[in-house]
Scaffold this motif. Structure first.
Motif, PDB file in Angstrom:
ATOM      1  N   VAL A 185      11.399   3.177   3.005  1.00  0.00           N
ATOM      2  CA  VAL A 185      10.180   3.632   3.664  1.00  0.00           C
ATOM      3  C   VAL A 185      10.525   4.520   4.864  1.00  0.00           C
ATOM      4  O   VAL A 185      11.522   4.296   5.545  1.00  0.00           O
ATOM      5  N   LYS A 186       9.711   5.562   5.074  1.00  0.00           N
ATOM      6  CA  LYS A 186       9.892   6.419   6.252  1.00  0.00           C
ATOM      7  C   LYS A 186       8.952   5.920   7.346  1.00  0.00           C
ATOM      8  O   LYS A 186       7.789   5.583   7.055  1.00  0.00           O
ATOM      9  N   VAL A 187       9.443   5.899   8.565  1.00  0.00           N
ATOM     10  CA  VAL A 187       8.640   5.362   9.658  1.00  0.00           C
ATOM     11  C   VAL A 187       8.414   6.426  10.733  1.00  0.00           C
ATOM     12  O   VAL A 187       9.365   6.992  11.275  1.00  0.00           O
ATOM     13  N   MET A 188       7.119   6.696  11.001  1.00  0.00           N
ATOM     14  CA  MET A 188       6.744   7.667  12.040  1.00  0.00           C
ATOM     15  C   MET A 188       6.050   6.934  13.176  1.00  0.00           C
ATOM     16  O   MET A 188       5.278   6.015  12.922  1.00  0.00           O
ATOM     17  N   GLY A 195       2.590  -0.845  -1.815  1.00  0.00           N
ATOM     18  CA  GLY A 195       3.417   0.292  -2.201  1.00  0.00           C
ATOM     19  C   GLY A 195       3.448   1.456  -1.233  1.00  0.00           C
ATOM     20  O   GLY A 195       3.660   2.607  -1.649  1.00  0.00           O
ATOM     21  N   ALA A 196       3.264   1.180   0.058  1.00  0.00           N
ATOM     22  CA  ALA A 196       3.333   2.284   1.025  1.00  0.00           C
ATOM     23  C   ALA A 196       4.753   2.826   1.080  1.00  0.00           C
ATOM     24  O   ALA A 196       5.712   2.057   1.064  1.00  0.00           O
ATOM     25  N   ASN A 197       4.888   4.165   1.123  1.00  0.00           N
ATOM     26  CA  ASN A 197       6.236   4.712   1.312  1.00  0.00           C
ATOM     27  C   ASN A 197       6.425   5.420   2.646  1.00  0.00           C
ATOM     28  O   ASN A 197       7.515   5.860   2.962  1.00  0.00           O
ATOM     29  N   ASP A 207       4.441  -8.197  10.320  1.00  0.00           N
ATOM     30  CA  ASP A 207       4.403  -8.673   8.922  1.00  0.00           C
ATOM     31  C   ASP A 207       3.315  -7.970   8.106  1.00  0.00           C
ATOM     32  O   ASP A 207       3.417  -7.855   6.878  1.00  0.00           O
ATOM     33  N   LYS A 208       2.285  -7.454   8.789  1.00  0.00           N
ATOM     34  CA  LYS A 208       1.243  -6.716   8.044  1.00  0.00           C
ATOM     35  C   LYS A 208       1.770  -5.360   7.583  1.00  0.00           C
ATOM     36  O   LYS A 208       1.425  -4.886   6.497  1.00  0.00           O
ATOM     37  N   PHE A 209       2.594  -4.729   8.420  1.00  0.00           N
ATOM     38  CA  PHE A 209       3.211  -3.462   7.995  1.00  0.00           C
ATOM     39  C   PHE A 209       4.146  -3.740   6.812  1.00  0.00           C
ATOM     40  O   PHE A 209       4.179  -2.984   5.842  1.00  0.00           O
ATOM     41  N   VAL A 210       4.894  -4.848   6.912  1.00  0.00           N
ATOM     42  CA  VAL A 210       5.811  -5.212   5.821  1.00  0.00           C
ATOM     43  C   VAL A 210       5.011  -5.419   4.525  1.00  0.00           C
ATOM     44  O   VAL A 210       5.371  -4.894   3.464  1.00  0.00           O
ATOM     45  N   ALA A 211       3.888  -6.140   4.638  1.00  0.00           N
ATOM     46  CA  ALA A 211       3.068  -6.413   3.448  1.00  0.00           C
ATOM     47  C   ALA A 211       2.502  -5.126   2.855  1.00  0.00           C
ATOM     48  O   ALA A 211       2.308  -5.023   1.633  1.00  0.00           O
ATOM     49  N   ALA A 212       2.229  -4.137   3.705  1.00  0.00           N
ATOM     50  CA  ALA A 212       1.698  -2.861   3.181  1.00  0.00           C
ATOM     51  C   ALA A 212       2.729  -2.197   2.271  1.00  0.00           C
ATOM     52  O   ALA A 212       2.376  -1.483   1.329  1.00  0.00           O
ATOM     53  N   GLN A 214      -4.199  14.990  -5.435  1.00  0.00           N
ATOM     54  CA  GLN A 214      -2.809  14.658  -5.754  1.00  0.00           C
ATOM     55  C   GLN A 214      -2.079  14.121  -4.530  1.00  0.00           C
ATOM     56  O   GLN A 214      -1.488  14.887  -3.784  1.00  0.00           O
ATOM     57  N   PRO A 215      -2.131  12.810  -4.288  1.00  0.00           N
ATOM     58  CA  PRO A 215      -1.483  12.329  -3.068  1.00  0.00           C
ATOM     59  C   PRO A 215       0.017  12.608  -3.044  1.00  0.00           C
ATOM     60  O   PRO A 215       0.703  12.418  -4.041  1.00  0.00           O
ATOM     61  N   ILE A 216       0.487  13.083  -1.883  1.00  0.00           N
ATOM     62  CA  ILE A 216       1.905  13.401  -1.714  1.00  0.00           C
ATOM     63  C   ILE A 216       2.692  12.113  -1.548  1.00  0.00           C
ATOM     64  O   ILE A 216       3.807  11.975  -2.033  1.00  0.00           O
ATOM     65  N   ALA A 217       2.100  11.167  -0.811  1.00  0.00           N
ATOM     66  CA  ALA A 217       2.756   9.885  -0.560  1.00  0.00           C
ATOM     67  C   ALA A 217       1.696   8.912  -0.076  1.00  0.00           C
ATOM     68  O   ALA A 217       0.586   9.317   0.270  1.00  0.00           O
ATOM     69  N   ARG A 218       2.045   7.628  -0.075  1.00  0.00           N
ATOM     70  CA  ARG A 218       1.091   6.610   0.372  1.00  0.00           C
ATOM     71  C   ARG A 218       1.485   6.144   1.775  1.00  0.00           C
ATOM     72  O   ARG A 218       2.569   5.603   1.969  1.00  0.00           O
TER      73      ARG A 218
END
Ligand code: B12
Length: 211
Positions: free
Chosen positions: A173-176, A140-142, A130-135, A87-91
């Motif tokens: 999106v959350k950024v770490m 659908g990365a959150n 731009d690759k992070f943006v495309a993800a 059960q993924p919590i987030a992508r």
């Protein structure tokens, strides 16, 4: 440190890939916790490699063969660090920023997050903004995890945050951020949502950001 952990440490320091695999397997067979093998044997060895490089005793080839030994040991450890959970919590899209090829820390963060039920999109190294943006837009990365090990590539974290803003995605999106030269203060300064100094605290941080 137990004898076998010392042997894991030495085998990485000396870049002995086969021996590292053997010693990590032996440590597991002896019932040593995977986390202890990782932190006391392996991560410490890489810190020592960095110190020897700074002191001019090791050069890039020595760093590289030590890193290969570390990666082979990690491959043995991975199944024990990652317990499958469906059960993924987030992508999470994770990558080392543009211009930077260091990936051991990023891979560890990915493994630990995967073990904590996050779905991982591994973008690899030298990842342009731009690759992070495309993800986010295409996959659908959150959560985004950026790693940097060079002071010269850290500004690409800020550039990625700006690219996310320019694409109108920053709010969704959350950024770490993390990596040896990155600090809590730097994370705040560039407007990231969080920083963690190691992979286990990266898991706690990710949980708190999406919770
Ligand atoms: C191995 C290594 C290499 C290997 C990398 C192999 C690989 N596949 O990764 C090779 C030989 C390729 C390499 C190359 C270079 N390297 Co190098 N390298 C290292 C070394 C020895 C270890 C890094 C490492 O793997 N550490 C172990 C991992 C587990 O730690 P970590 O990455 O910090 O990750 C942890 C945390 O930071 C955190 N974390 C990491 N990412 C993230 C992300 C998020 C989101 C979060 C929350 C947390 C988090 O969790 C991780 C796990 O706990 C360091 C020394 C050091 N002490 O860091 C130098 C070091 C980083 N390298 C350095 C340099 C100078 C270089 C080169 C420029 C050398 C050269 N002249 O060519 C090149 C640059 C190549 C490039 N363009 O990237 C310098 C950087 C100096 C600086 N201030 O910028 C260092 C510090 C060595 C030194 N003491 O001078 N390197």
């Amino acid at each position: 440190m137990s004898q076998v952990l010392e042997e894991v440490f030495d085998s990485i320091l000396n870049g002995q890939q086969k021996l590292t695999v053997e010693k990590v397997s032996q440590a597991l067979a002896e019932g040593i916790e995977p986390g202890a093998i990782l932190n006391e044997g392996m991560v410490k060895a890489m810190a020592k490699v960095g110190q020897l490089f700074e002191e001019g005793e090791y050069f890039v080839p020595e760093m590289l063969i030590a890193a290969r030994a570390m990666q082979s040991g990690l491959a043995v450890l991975k199944p024990r660090l990652v317990q499958a959970n469906y059960q993924p919590i987030a992508r999470v899209a994770a990558g080392t920023v543009k211009g930077d090829l260091h990936d051991i820390g990023k891979n560890l963060v990915c493994m630990m997050l995967e073990g904590a039920s996050f779905e991982i999109i591994d973008l690899g190294t030298d990842v342009a903004p731009d690759k992070f943006v495309a993800a986010v837009t295409e996959r659908g990365a959150n959560v985004i995890c950026m790693s940097a090990l060079l002071t010269t590539t850290m500004p690409n974290m800020r550039n990625t945050l700006e690219a996310l803003k320019a694409a109108g995605l920053r709010e969704q999106v959350k950024v770490m951020v993390g990596g040896a030269p990155v600090t809590e203060g730097y994370a705040r300064e560039i407007g990231a949502d969080g920083y963690a100094p190691d992979a286990s605290r990266a898991v706690a941080l990710a949980r708190s950001l999406v919770g």
